[in-house]
Design a protein around this motif. Structure first.
Motif, PDB file in Angstrom:
ATOM      1  N   LEU A 148      14.044  -5.984  -8.358  1.00  0.00           N
ATOM      2  CA  LEU A 148      13.131  -4.966  -8.408  1.00  0.00           C
ATOM      3  C   LEU A 148      12.373  -4.637  -7.222  1.00  0.00           C
ATOM      4  N   THR A 149      12.405  -5.590  -6.439  1.00  0.00           N
ATOM      5  CA  THR A 149      11.505  -5.683  -5.032  1.00  0.00           C
ATOM      6  C   THR A 149      12.252  -5.677  -3.953  1.00  0.00           C
ATOM      7  N   MET A 176      13.778  -2.623  -1.613  1.00  0.00           N
ATOM      8  CA  MET A 176      13.034  -2.600  -0.217  1.00  0.00           C
ATOM      9  C   MET A 176      14.266  -2.441   0.797  1.00  0.00           C
ATOM     10  N   SER A 202      15.863   0.850   0.902  1.00  0.00           N
ATOM     11  CA  SER A 202      14.992   1.831   1.289  1.00  0.00           C
ATOM     12  C   SER A 202      15.025   1.598   2.923  1.00  0.00           C
ATOM     13  N   MET A 219      15.847  12.374   1.555  1.00  0.00           N
ATOM     14  CA  MET A 219      15.564  11.092   1.181  1.00  0.00           C
ATOM     15  C   MET A 219      15.502  10.032   2.377  1.00  0.00           C
ATOM     16  N   ALA A 254      12.278  10.304   3.822  1.00  0.00           N
ATOM     17  CA  ALA A 254      10.931  10.025   3.131  1.00  0.00           C
ATOM     18  C   ALA A 254      10.918   8.520   3.125  1.00  0.00           C
ATOM     19  N   TRP A 301       8.263   3.584   5.232  1.00  0.00           N
ATOM     20  CA  TRP A 301       8.111   2.384   6.050  1.00  0.00           C
ATOM     21  C   TRP A 301       7.101   2.306   7.238  1.00  0.00           C
ATOM     22  N   LEU A 324       4.372   3.845   6.803  1.00  0.00           N
ATOM     23  CA  LEU A 324       3.298   4.022   5.967  1.00  0.00           C
ATOM     24  C   LEU A 324       2.755   2.300   5.750  1.00  0.00           C
ATOM     25  N   LEU A 325       4.013   1.456   5.411  1.00  0.00           N
ATOM     26  CA  LEU A 325       3.748   0.154   5.262  1.00  0.00           C
ATOM     27  C   LEU A 325       3.612  -0.308   6.491  1.00  0.00           C
ATOM     28  N   GLY A 342      -0.240  -2.290   7.109  1.00  0.00           N
ATOM     29  CA  GLY A 342      -0.377  -3.579   7.715  1.00  0.00           C
ATOM     30  C   GLY A 342      -1.288  -3.848   8.731  1.00  0.00           C
ATOM     31  N   LEU A 370      -0.899  -5.225  -0.787  1.00  0.00           N
ATOM     32  CA  LEU A 370      -0.065  -4.699   0.579  1.00  0.00           C
ATOM     33  C   LEU A 370       1.447  -4.460  -0.032  1.00  0.00           C
ATOM     34  N   ALA A 423       2.511  -1.477  -1.658  1.00  0.00           N
ATOM     35  CA  ALA A 423       2.542  -0.374  -0.954  1.00  0.00           C
ATOM     36  C   ALA A 423       3.665   0.236  -0.909  1.00  0.00           C
ATOM     37  N   LEU A 424       4.895  -0.764  -0.694  1.00  0.00           N
ATOM     38  CA  LEU A 424       6.048  -0.015  -0.519  1.00  0.00           C
ATOM     39  C   LEU A 424       6.828   0.140  -1.838  1.00  0.00           C
ATOM     40  N   THR A 425       6.644  -0.664  -2.663  1.00  0.00           N
ATOM     41  CA  THR A 425       7.285  -0.605  -4.148  1.00  0.00           C
ATOM     42  C   THR A 425       6.813   0.664  -4.760  1.00  0.00           C
ATOM     43  N   LEU A 442       8.433   4.472  -3.439  1.00  0.00           N
ATOM     44  CA  LEU A 442       9.799   5.019  -3.577  1.00  0.00           C
ATOM     45  C   LEU A 442      10.581   4.410  -4.809  1.00  0.00           C
TER      46      LEU A 442
END
Lengths: 323, 440
Positions: free
Chosen positions: A50-51, A55, A58, A286, A289, A294, A296-297, A301, B20, B23-25, B28
């Protein structure tokens, strides 16, 4: 790593002097550890599926052109290039989001601290008041509250009507590009319950002795606040600040509900994540987006890192005492 | 002092890191809707957009279908156009598109090309969906690369809903198929000059502001012999065309002849449009939602042609909306039966009436036309009148990027309305953005 360095790890010395051969020791450890991994596995599978996998996907999509329907095709850095150099709306959404963070976060934290101070010494009914102030945080993230908020600030809504009655003629905030963003700010600020509870916990950890001693020395309320409360509370302030900044960069639901999803009027509530959503789900870009997500991340950070760096000069940790 | 209870530096750090990582998960994550059958029988999902009038009629037709097909139940959902499109795109991405789905003309090639909806040719050949009574030319609007992917639910045309009582009071003649944009501007000025007040005490104006509506612009453009798209990757109009249109609307609004900016921004349905809120005498709209206007505002509301340029009409017939079957449907057979029922069953035709404008099935259109009364009779007659008056051929289906350009168009004009850009600047911005959409 060798076992020679004995200066800092007595445990290590002990290990080398163990009479049993190392390999069997390792096996023993492995045998002792497997139940832990079995019990951890649901979480680990969840974390990967799920993570980590989403990621990675994405990240891959951010280098592609993907319209949800056709298979994605590789475009390299095209999305990033377009975002940074060719898309004025991208930068407008960055500006709107920064404005929002700079206005909403201090307001929310200030209010949370103020109310926490008021509630701290409350005797009767403190449970009631704490729940009452905390409730909006539980409700506020929901779509329905955002819609109620919209009705309050819309043409003919309560807020413009009350303001009209006292001679301030704003009209509906929702249809006014100069005010719409502040409607969202107020909705967020109103949900100050979570930082308030953390502030309350922090305030209660400050020893009453300090205040007593200060009072004996003739310090007034303000002096006590500045010289005792603020420094003693600084780790909690820092904690809340970091969390609120991170959350505020990702504001989405209220703007989506209040503008009906289009970030209007005239892009005035087009926050970063809303623009990201619009690129992805309305315009079917997409890949673009994903690239926005990324960046934004990375931006969050970097900002968090800066907050940590500056914190060294103003945050006082109790466990650093005497160093 | 109880130092152990103070959050340590490490604890703060760990929590911040956890925050943090969300933030990503959070940004999207798609969602997929559950579809499928209940233990008792088959459950179909069916979604569409439209006003309350259409919702009530569609529900009624669906309940009749359920009665005729024991064991099949239909779960319906509907919404406002803009939100509907976004939701559908999300569902399509997750493979959870409804069994029966109402599509816009603009979506057909994208959804068919991306294999989000089923090809219907075999189902039509097997006779589960009958198309013998439908116009071949119009059927083509639901095709993609030679295959039939969607079937139209109605033939629509743009028009103008207006309050005839106010028009009479202002001494404005009844709008005919050859009235011009100058006549329209004049009518709005006269109505504003009446000095009427809206329920909230503001000045009553002549019409909604069509400046942000791509459909209105297209009609205006076609009246002048232009078109929206030269072909799939190129716009068919220039900066000068758009500047002229926006300057025209902008001027009328500044004169107080058409609705205020804030009311245009808040208009998302018949109920929230300026005419629906008692702020204006008219609204640019399509024929399909028109019965909703009289339902809301009474019998004085009539349906008129859109203004022309020197008598050259820009309106045209196009499929008002289409029906398709989700590619992942577990019950394509039942979904096809529902589509056939909605399009070809005379009783469904009676219930649905003209709520999606003229039905595609000729027999049903003729049958329903005979019984038509009031607003539905009016839009039927309107279509006849326009056919006789003479309209240009419809343009080819717009490129997929048009969905984004449509919202950019609205936003561009909002920037004009709020004085953030001049009509020329906003037109320049729109053309830049449209070119980016069409290129990709």
């Amino acid at each position: 790593m060798s076992t020679v360095s004995t200066t800092r790890a007595p445990a290590r010395v002990e290990r080398t002097t163990d009479p049993r051969p190392r390999r069997s020791k390792r096996r023993q450890v492995r045998e002792r550890q497997w139940p832990a991994y079995v019990f951890l596995s649901p979480w680990m599978i969840g974390a990967v599926v799920l993570t980590l996998v989403p990621m990675a996907v994405s990240l891959y999509l951010s280098f592609t052109d993907y319209n949800l329907f056709d298979p994605p095709h590789w475009v390299g850095l095209r999305n990033y290039q377009e975002m940074l150099f060719e898309d004025p709306r991208y930068w407008r959404s960055v500006g709107t989001t920064l404005l929002y963070v700079v206005v909403a976060v201090p307001l929310k934290l200030g209010l949370a601290l103020g109310v926490a101070m008021l509630l701290k010494n409350l005797g009767r009914g403190r449970g009631f008041y704490r729940s009452a102030f905390y409730a909006p945080s539980l409700l506020g993230a929901s779509m329905s509250i955002a819609l109620v908020w919209k009705a309050l600030f819309n043409d003919g809504g309560t807020v413009p009507d009350v303001l009209d009655a006292v001679g301030i003629h704003t009209g509906g905030w929702v249809g006014n590009p100069d005010l719409a963003v502040y409607g969202v700010v107020l909705l967020t600020v109103w949900q100050f319950g979570a930082p308030m509870v953390i502030f309350l916990a922090g305030l209660q950890q400050i020893s009453p002795d300090l205040y007593e001693a200060a009072a004996l020395d003739g310090a007034g309320r303000w002096r006590q606040f500045v010289s005792i409360t603020v420094p003693m509370l600084s780790p909690v302030v820092f904690f809340n600040l970091v969390l609120e900044v991170i959350n505020s960069f990702q504001v989405f639901t209220p703007a989506f509900a209040i503008s009906g999803g289009d970030g209007g009027p005239a892009d005035s509530t087009m926050f970063y994540t809303l623009y990201l959503y619009e690129r992805g789900f309305t315009a079917s870009h997409m890949g673009y987006a994903a690239a926005m997500a990324w960046l934004l991340l990375i931006a969050i950070g970097v900002i968090t890192l800066i907050l940590f760096r500056t914190s060294r000069s103003w945050v006082f940790y109790a466990d650093e005492e005497g160093r | 002092m109880t130092p152990a209870l103070h959050p340590s530096r490490r604890a703060v750090l760990a929590t911040a890191a956890a925050g943090l990582s969300t933030a990503l998960t959070a940004t999207l994550s798609g969602c997929s809707a559950a579809s499928g059958s209940t233990s008792g029988g088959v459950t179909l999902t069916f979604s569409w957009w439209g006003n309350d009038d259409r919702a009530a009629r569609t529900e009624k037709a669906v309940r009749l279908f359920e009665k005729e097909h024991p064991g099949v139940s239909v779960r319906t959902s509907n919404g406002e156009f803009g939100a509907y499109l976004q939701k559908l795109a999300t569902q399509a991405a997750g493979g959870g598109i409804p069994d029966v789905v109402q599509l816009d003309y603009r979506q057909v090639s994208q959804y068919a090309g991306g294999e989000a909806i089923l090809p219907l040719d075999d189902i039509i050949k097997a006779g589960t969906i009958r198309t013998s009574e439908m116009d071949k030319g119009l059927l083509r609007t639901g095709t993609y690369k030679g295959g039939q992917y969607a079937l139209l639910m109605g033939r629509g045309i743009t028009g103008y809903a207006y309050d005839s009582a106010v028009y009479k009071k202002a001494g404005v003649p009844t709008p005919g198929p050859s009235w011009t944009w100058q006549d329209w501007a004049e009518a709005n000025k006269r109505i504003a000059a009446l000095g009427l007040k809206s329920p909230d005490g503001r000045p009553y104006t002549g019409s909604n502001d069509g400046g942000g509506n791509e459909d209105v612009f297209e009609t205006w453009l076609r009246g002048r012999g232009g078109k929206l798209y030269a072909h799939q990757t190129e716009l068919g109009f220039t900066e000068a065309d758009l500047t002229a249109f926006w300057a025209f609307c902008d001027g009328l609004r500044k004169d107080g002849a058409i609705a205020e900016a804030r009311d245009t921004v808040q208009a998302k349905s018949t109920e929230t449009s300026p005419i629906g809120r008692g702020l204006a005498a008219a609204d640019f709209t399509w024929d399909a939602p028109f019965p909703g206007y009289t339902g809301l505002l009474g019998k004085d509301i009539h349906f008129a042609p859109v203004p022309t340029t020197g008598g050259h009409q820009g309106a045209y017939f196009k499929p008002s909306m289409l029906l398709g079957i989700g590619a992942n449907s577990e019950h394509p057979e039942e979904a096809a039966q529902l589509i056939d029922f909605l399009l070809n069953d005379p009783r469904a035709g009676d219930i649905l009436g003209f709520s999606r404008s003229t039905p595609p099935n000729r027999k049903i259109a003729a049958r329903v036309a005979k019984t038509l009364q009031g607003p539905e009779r009016e839009i039927y007659d309107y279509a006849q009148t326009m056919e006789k008056y003479g309209l240009d051929d419809p343009p080819t289906a717009p490129p997929p990027g048009d969905l984004a350009i449509q919202t950019a168009f609205k936003r561009g004009y909002q920037r004009v309305m709020y004085g953030m850009a001049t009509p020329r600047q906003a037109a320049r911005e729109l053309i830049d953005e449209a070119n980016r959409e069409l290129r990709s």
